[in-house]
Scaffold this active site. Structure first.
Site, PDB file in Angstrom:
ATOM      1  N   ARG A   9      64.290  74.513  90.460  1.00  0.00           N
ATOM      2  CA  ARG A   9      64.900  73.247  89.453  1.00  0.00           C
ATOM      3  C   ARG A   9      65.210  72.179  90.279  1.00  0.00           C
ATOM      4  O   ARG A   9      65.586  71.115  89.719  1.00  0.00           O
ATOM      5  CB  ARG A   9      66.009  73.837  88.875  1.00  0.00           C
ATOM      6  CG  ARG A   9      65.641  75.163  87.674  1.00  0.00           C
ATOM      7  CD  ARG A   9      66.713  75.402  87.025  1.00  0.00           C
ATOM      8  NE  ARG A   9      67.052  74.201  85.968  1.00  0.00           N
ATOM      9  CZ  ARG A   9      68.293  74.310  85.286  1.00  0.00           C
ATOM     10  NH1 ARG A   9      69.245  75.472  85.393  1.00  0.00           N
ATOM     11  NH2 ARG A   9      68.596  73.327  84.619  1.00  0.00           N
ATOM     12  N   CYS A  10      65.301  72.333  91.562  1.00  0.00           N
ATOM     13  CA  CYS A  10      65.620  71.230  92.391  1.00  0.00           C
ATOM     14  C   CYS A  10      64.523  70.368  92.809  1.00  0.00           C
ATOM     15  O   CYS A  10      63.545  71.086  93.450  1.00  0.00           O
ATOM     16  CB  CYS A  10      66.339  71.743  93.574  1.00  0.00           C
ATOM     17  SG  CYS A  10      66.717  70.664  95.112  1.00  0.00           S
ATOM     18  N   ARG A  11      64.617  68.999  92.688  1.00  0.00           N
ATOM     19  CA  ARG A  11      63.410  68.412  93.281  1.00  0.00           C
ATOM     20  C   ARG A  11      63.153  67.994  94.759  1.00  0.00           C
ATOM     21  O   ARG A  11      62.000  68.489  95.092  1.00  0.00           O
ATOM     22  CB  ARG A  11      63.587  66.679  92.878  1.00  0.00           C
ATOM     23  CG  ARG A  11      62.232  65.928  92.893  1.00  0.00           C
ATOM     24  CD  ARG A  11      62.772  64.407  92.197  1.00  0.00           C
ATOM     25  NE  ARG A  11      64.007  63.795  92.774  1.00  0.00           N
ATOM     26  CZ  ARG A  11      63.987  63.125  93.872  1.00  0.00           C
ATOM     27  NH1 ARG A  11      62.985  62.942  94.592  1.00  0.00           N
ATOM     28  NH2 ARG A  11      65.286  62.609  94.202  1.00  0.00           N
ATOM     29  N   ARG A  14      61.437  71.494  95.500  1.00  0.00           N
ATOM     30  CA  ARG A  14      60.111  71.681  95.024  1.00  0.00           C
ATOM     31  C   ARG A  14      59.253  70.576  95.970  1.00  0.00           C
ATOM     32  O   ARG A  14      58.072  71.018  96.429  1.00  0.00           O
ATOM     33  CB  ARG A  14      60.004  71.087  93.551  1.00  0.00           C
ATOM     34  CG  ARG A  14      60.371  72.064  92.593  1.00  0.00           C
ATOM     35  CD  ARG A  14      59.827  71.628  91.442  1.00  0.00           C
ATOM     36  NE  ARG A  14      60.393  70.228  90.931  1.00  0.00           N
ATOM     37  CZ  ARG A  14      61.383  69.659  90.518  1.00  0.00           C
ATOM     38  NH1 ARG A  14      62.440  70.780  89.848  1.00  0.00           N
ATOM     39  NH2 ARG A  14      61.541  68.515  90.058  1.00  0.00           N
TER      40      ARG A  14
END
Length: 113
Positions: A9-11, A14
């Site tokens: 969920r963390c940019r 990712r």
């Protein structure tokens, strides 16, 4: 083998994983929110990062603000808080050949690949 402590969920997490994939790194993905490291494992990771426990804490997390902010805590207590509440662990962490880097920014991990 390269290991990434990853939160999908963390940019930044990712982006770091994408960077590893672009470099064809064989990657072990640890979803640390579901499978948090033990206190011993986190202590080892901190040594590899050359960081103190407080440096790895996500101080903007509500859990930190509500339960720990402003308290005088030992390194052991901070590590215990992160293991108990893995959302407090800054991410992503990448480990390769005994070296670790925090993927903030993602390009930081290039130093250990």
């Amino acid at each position: 083998m390269t290991t990434i402590y990853h939160n999908p969920r963390c940019r930044k997490s990712r982006e770091t994983l994408a960077l590893l994939e672009e470099r064809n790194e064989s990657t072990d993905i640890v979803l640390y929110l579901d499978n948090p490291p033990s206190e011993a494992e986190l202590g080892k990771i901190l040594k590899q990062l050359n960081m103190s426990p407080i440096e790895l804490v996500r101080k903007s997390e509500q859990i930190w603000k509500d339960n720990y902010k402003g308290q005088s805590m030992s390194d052991t207590e901070i590590i215990s808080a992160m293991v108990k509440n893995p959302k407090l662990i800054e991410r992503p962490i990448v480990i390769k050949n005994g070296k670790a880097a925090l993927g903030r920014p993602p390009e930081n991990v290039l130093n250990i690949l």
